[in-house]
Enzyme design. Structure first.
Site, PDB file in Angstrom:
ATOM      1  N   HIS A   1       0.852  -1.186   0.000  1.00  0.00           N
ATOM      2  CA  HIS A   1       0.000   0.000   0.000  1.00  0.00           C
ATOM      3  C   HIS A   1       0.893   1.242   0.000  1.00  0.00           C
ATOM      4  CE1 HIS A   1      -3.829  -2.012   0.530  1.00  0.00           C
ATOM      5  NE2 HIS A   1      -3.268  -2.813   1.422  1.00  0.00           N
TER       6      HIS A   1
ATOM      7  N   GLU B   1      -5.249 -13.633   4.284  1.00  0.00           N
ATOM      8  CA  GLU B   1      -6.150 -12.486   4.405  1.00  0.00           C
ATOM      9  C   GLU B   1      -7.284 -12.568   3.396  1.00  0.00           C
ATOM     10  OE1 GLU B   1      -3.845  -8.890   3.880  1.00  0.00           O
ATOM     11  OE2 GLU B   1      -3.035  -9.544   1.966  1.00  0.00           O
TER      12      GLU B   1
ATOM     13  N   ASP C   1      -8.015  -6.960   5.256  1.00  0.00           N
ATOM     14  CA  ASP C   1      -8.400  -7.637   4.009  1.00  0.00           C
ATOM     15  C   ASP C   1      -9.288  -8.847   4.294  1.00  0.00           C
ATOM     16  OD1 ASP C   1      -7.448  -6.420   1.540  1.00  0.00           O
ATOM     17  OD2 ASP C   1      -5.474  -6.574   2.446  1.00  0.00           O
TER      18      ASP C   1
END
Ligand code: 3PY
Ligand code: MG
Length: 253
Positions: A46, A151, A177
């Protein structure tokens, strides 16, 4: 090459505490190293970072003894390689859902014969000025870590075969997630999400593997450690954001 103290602690059965840093700041890595975190997850999944912005953060980690792990966005050997070349001592990979994904990840991180990592006289190999490359590759395979995210519902369903894959040091449950994958986006405290997290952790532990987790604060980190998670993290922006709000609330009265 540098000993991976985080890996050594995990192999000795000890817990480790780490911090995600998702913006380009060697200073923050240095500060976290001096503060005493075991490892930093330099986050190139990210946010805006690339190998160039991560390199001086790895140097700051080397200077202060904190283990540099890099979270990479793509499970592609040519992408992973560039983060290993700058000196990451571990790769953390999001959204690893199948045995084939997990095996591809390990292959990318390890030199032959365990994997297929490409070799060159890069920073990780002391630019070819340190130990002979033949010795370096053996040592690098010992020191590097592989952290595989759990996730996604698919990963939870495949956990029994994922935990059979050799070469993975930590199975890291990503609550955000996972909450989304379960149909509760962002509701990581929902009982249904918590139940799946607890079951996944138990299955990882039952397979004799190390479970990792992202927490929000010290109390949550203590709970995670008490539950048996051994690779426990917090996020810089979360810590700073809460500290900032609490400072303002107290200062303004
Ligand atoms: C997640 O929660 O999805 C993560 O990747 C780590 O916090
Ligand atoms: Mg995630």
């Amino acid at each position: 090459m540098r000993i991976n103290e985080t890996k050594a602690k995990l192999q000795a059965g000890e817990p480790v505490l780490g911090i995600f840093v998702g913006f380009a700041s060697p200073t923050v890595v240095e500060l976290c190293g001096i503060a005493g975190f075991d490892f930093v997850v330099i986050d190139s999944e990210h946010g805006p970072m690339n190998p160039q912005s991560c390199e001086d953060m790895v140097r700051a980690a080397d200077a202060t003894g904190i283990t540099p792990i890099i979270r990479v966005a793509q499970n592609v050997s040519q992408v992973i390689l560039r983060y290993l070349d700058i000196g990451a001592l571990g790769i953390q990979m999001p959204i690893v859902n199948t045995r084939a994904d997990a095996e591809r990840l390990v292959q990318a991180v390890k030199y032959p014969p365990e994997g297929r990592r490409g070799l060159a006289s890069v920073r990780a190999a002391s630019y070819g000025l340190g130990e002979p490359l033949a010795d370096y590759v053996v040592e690098a395979n010992k020191q590097t870590m592989v952290i595989s995210h759990v996730e996604n519902v698919e990963a939870v369903n495949n956990l029994d075969e994922l935990t059979q894959v050799p070469g993975i040091d930590v199975f890291f449950i990503g609550p955000t997630d996972l909450s989304q994958s379960l149909g509760y986006p962002g509701k990581t405290q929902d009982p249904a999400v918590r139940e799946v997290i607890a079951q996944a952790r138990q299955r990882i532990q039952a397979a004799g593997r190390v479970a990792g987790f992202m927490t929000t604060d010290a109390a949550a980190a203590r709970r995670a450690l008490a539950e048996g998670f051994r690779y426990v993290t917090v996020n810089t922006t979360g810590l700073l954001g809460r500290a900032a709000r609490s400072f303002l609330a107290e200062a303004r009265g």
